[in-house]
Scaffold this motif. Structure first.
Motif, PDB file in Angstrom:
ATOM      1  N   ASP A 155       0.857  -1.181   0.000  1.00 18.87           N
ATOM      2  CA  ASP A 155       0.000   0.000   0.000  1.00 18.87           C
ATOM      3  C   ASP A 155       0.893   1.230   0.000  1.00 18.87           C
ATOM      4  OD1 ASP A 155       0.688  -0.707   2.863  1.00 18.87           O
ATOM      5  OD2 ASP A 155      -0.065   1.317   3.090  1.00 18.87           O
ATOM      6  N   GLY A 157      -0.032   4.180   1.455  1.00 22.31           N
ATOM      7  CA  GLY A 157      -0.392   5.117   2.516  1.00 22.31           C
ATOM      8  C   GLY A 157       0.453   5.006   3.769  1.00 22.31           C
ATOM      9  N   VAL A 159      -0.587   3.753   6.570  1.00 21.63           N
ATOM     10  CA  VAL A 159      -1.439   3.989   7.736  1.00 21.63           C
ATOM     11  C   VAL A 159      -2.171   2.717   8.164  1.00 21.63           C
ATOM     12  CG1 VAL A 159      -3.443   5.264   8.606  1.00 21.63           C
ATOM     13  CG2 VAL A 159      -1.765   6.415   7.135  1.00 21.63           C
ATOM     14  N   SER A 160      -2.650   1.971   7.174  1.00 18.99           N
ATOM     15  CA  SER A 160      -3.523   0.838   7.459  1.00 18.99           C
ATOM     16  C   SER A 160      -2.983  -0.417   6.787  1.00 18.99           C
ATOM     17  CB  SER A 160      -4.914   1.176   6.906  1.00 18.99           C
ATOM     18  OG  SER A 160      -5.803   0.143   7.199  1.00 18.99           O
ATOM     19  N   TYR A 205       2.271   2.782  11.259  1.00 17.85           N
ATOM     20  CA  TYR A 205       0.897   2.368  10.938  1.00 17.85           C
ATOM     21  C   TYR A 205      -0.005   2.617  12.137  1.00 17.85           C
ATOM     22  CZ  TYR A 205       2.275   0.270   6.536  1.00 17.85           C
ATOM     23  OH  TYR A 205       2.726   0.090   5.250  1.00 17.85           O
ATOM     24  N   GLU A 207      -3.514   1.491  11.954  1.00 18.44           N
ATOM     25  CA  GLU A 207      -4.690   0.626  11.854  1.00 18.44           C
ATOM     26  C   GLU A 207      -4.283  -0.732  11.301  1.00 18.44           C
ATOM     27  OE1 GLU A 207      -8.767   2.014  10.431  1.00 18.44           O
ATOM     28  OE2 GLU A 207      -7.993   0.972   8.675  1.00 18.44           O
ATOM     29  N   GLU A 398      -6.102   9.184   6.279  1.00 16.68           N
ATOM     30  CA  GLU A 398      -5.424   8.195   5.431  1.00 16.68           C
ATOM     31  C   GLU A 398      -4.674   8.804   4.263  1.00 16.68           C
ATOM     32  OE1 GLU A 398      -7.609   4.635   4.327  1.00 16.68           O
ATOM     33  OE2 GLU A 398      -8.700   4.776   6.216  1.00 16.68           O
ATOM     34  N   GLY A 410     -10.361  10.232   5.426  1.00 19.30           N
ATOM     35  CA  GLY A 410     -10.022   9.284   6.480  1.00 19.30           C
ATOM     36  C   GLY A 410     -11.254   8.468   6.774  1.00 19.30           C
ATOM     37  N   ARG A 411     -11.198   7.693   7.839  1.00 17.99           N
ATOM     38  CA  ARG A 411     -12.356   6.880   8.205  1.00 17.99           C
ATOM     39  C   ARG A 411     -12.747   7.082   9.653  1.00 17.99           C
ATOM     40  NH1 ARG A 411     -13.075   2.569   4.322  1.00 17.99           N
ATOM     41  NH2 ARG A 411     -11.349   2.939   2.912  1.00 17.99           N
ATOM     42  N   PRO A 427      -1.312  11.948   6.933  1.00 17.64           N
ATOM     43  CA  PRO A 427      -1.764  10.569   7.096  1.00 17.64           C
ATOM     44  C   PRO A 427      -1.237   9.987   8.404  1.00 17.64           C
ATOM     45  CG  PRO A 427      -1.038  10.919   4.847  1.00 17.64           C
ATOM     46  CD  PRO A 427      -0.704  12.180   5.607  1.00 17.64           C
TER      47      PRO A 427
END
Ligand code: 5AD
Ligand code: SF4
Length: 449
Positions: A155, A157, A159-160, A205, A207, A398, A410-411, A427
């Protein structure tokens, strides 16, 4: 040993590997394991197929249209071979397991490797390099979990990330090909899972999503899923924990209690219903009834008023009557799903349904029923999002919004996407956002505090 340097793809010279991934989140995680295995052999990961020496396609067999799309893509990728005769094209994942010989017969590929044979990829690629011909390993395993392999995160990002906690499936839903392509269920050593979660957190990270075909039946020694969830959440209160997928028959009160008691375990449960008719559920071999399913929804709501519930639904399964279909629509309303993945039934060779039950809902009728299911879900999603307008949520940033440079996305804990003005945020940051507007797919907000 896992090592941080391995968290990101390396650059430099050497044989170049390009990999494309289709299907579920498990496949995304598997591709990261495959890159880790091959990187250790000196392969270099590239995002450009035109410069690759090896192209792998990680495939999905869950529905016929998934496979058809991949056949099309394989012939496109095959064209690179004209320009680069040394290029090796491989199919890995579920189609490799299901179709084996056919992939060679149609001259689509040089290498075919099933989901439990990825450690054998370096040898298979060497063989394929020495001689034109077939290089194949589709053996399934009762033990393989790739436990100690630290995936190379693909990925962008940072982050996740996904963490596979188990592999395979024992449920034998009558429509489903997965037990045949991915083999029996096995759980991964919790120590290796926790180590991976800690390393991801240390690398920035924020998440992790714990993945398995049925995470609720995770079991390793005396560690069950409730315990694992609590342990992973214990890595840091700043690390959000998600999980997928839950089978309704195994979603225990104990797991719900752990989620309710732990703020950094996300308020979002993906609970595939498949149908709202107990008769269909019986034919699907889901091992629960409509009433049981709605009971699980109540159990979630009793503990967490703010928990989102999403689902998977199949329209037009064998023998589905108008009344069965109406029951699916009514289940959707009663459960009030926030989000759903919705499919037409697609008969898969080798499954119990294909052997024992006629695929008797006409294609046009499947399309019509699916249309009704989708239309209803759009309404439910919009209603769900409208209820959030005026509320405040903690959002994990994100990245940049695709639509606008000045917006981030983001979420929420409920797994809803929120778009909001960029400000001085990055992020991986947590931010409080008030929701000001929405569509059926996205929330729009402004940063508060
Ligand atoms: N036809 C249509 N949908 C299917 N799914 C699994 N098998 C089939 C099939 N044969 C759906 C189920 C499952 C999701 C991953 O794919 O809803 O939860
Ligand atoms: Fe597709 Fe199922 Fe295989 Fe995932 S496990 S790739 S969804 S067939």
């Amino acid at each position: 040993m896992m090592d941080y340097k391995n968290l990101r793809p390396a650059t430099g010279s050497g044989r170049k590997l390009y990999i494309e991934t289709y299907g579920c989140q498990m496949n995304v995680g598997d591709s990261e394991i495959v890159v880790a295995i091959l990187q250790k052999e000196g392969y270099l990961y590239t995002r450009r197929p035109e410069e690759a020496d090896v192209i792998l396609v990680n495939t999905c067999s869950v529905r016929d249209n998934a496979e058809q799309r991949i056949w099309g893509r394989l012939s496109e990728l095959g064209r690179y071979k004209k320009a680069r005769p040394g290029l090796r094209l491989g199919v890995i994942g579920c189609m490799a397991e299901r179709l084996r010989e056919e992939l060679f017969e149609r001259r689509a590929v040089d290498i075919v490797v099933g989901p439990d044979a990825y450690r054998d990829l370096p040898r298979l690629l060497r063989d394929a390099g020495d001689q034109a011909g077939r290089s194949i390993n589709v053996e399934l395993s009762r033990e393989e979990t790739y436990a100690e392999i630290s995936p190379v995160r693909l990925d962008q990002g940072g982050v996740s990330a996904f963490i596979a906690i188990m592999r395979g499936c024992n449920n034998m839903c009558s429509y489903c090909v997965v037990p045949y392509t991915r083999g029996g269920e096995r759980s991964r050593d919790p120590q290796t899972i926790l180590r991976e979660a800690r390393e991801l957190f240390d690398a920035g990270y924020r998440e992790v999503t714990l993945l398995g075909q049925n995470v609720n039946s995770y079991s390793f020694g005396d560690v069950d899923f409730a315990r694992l969830l609590a342990d992973v959440a214990g890595v840091s209160p700043q690390l959000r924990v998600r999980f997928a997928t839950s089978h309704p028959k195994d979603l225990s009160d104990e797991v719900l209690d752990v989620i309710a008691a732990t703020p950094n375990i996300c308020r979002a449960i993906h609970l595939p219903a498949q149908s709202g008719s107990s008769e269909m559920l019986e034919r699907m071999n889901r091992k629960y009834s409509r009433e049981w399913y709605l009971g699980r929804i109540r159990a979630i709501r009793e503990r967490m008023a703010d928990c989102a519930v999403s689902t998977d639904l199949i329209a037009g399964f064998c023998g589905e009557t108008q009344d069965d279909h109406r029951q699916t629509l009514s289940l959707m309303r009663e459960a009030g799903f926030d989000f759903a993945y919705m499919f037409k039934y697609s008969e898969r060779p080798g499954t119990r349904a294909s052997r024992e039950m006629p695929d008797d809902v006409p294609e046009a009728e499947k399309t019509r029923r699916l249309g009704e299911v989708i239309a209803l879900q759009n309404t439910l999603s919009l209603e769900s999002n409208r209820r959030d307008v005026g509320r405040r949520f903690e959002v994990l940033v994100e990245g940049r919004s695709k639509r606008s440079e000045d917006q981030l996305f983001g979420r929420t804990s409920q797994n809803k996407v929120v778009v909001f003005p960029r400000g001085d945020l990055h992020p991986g940051d947590y931010v409080r956002v008030e929701i000001t507007d929405c569509t059926s797919a996205t929330l729009v907000g402004r940063v508060v505090e």
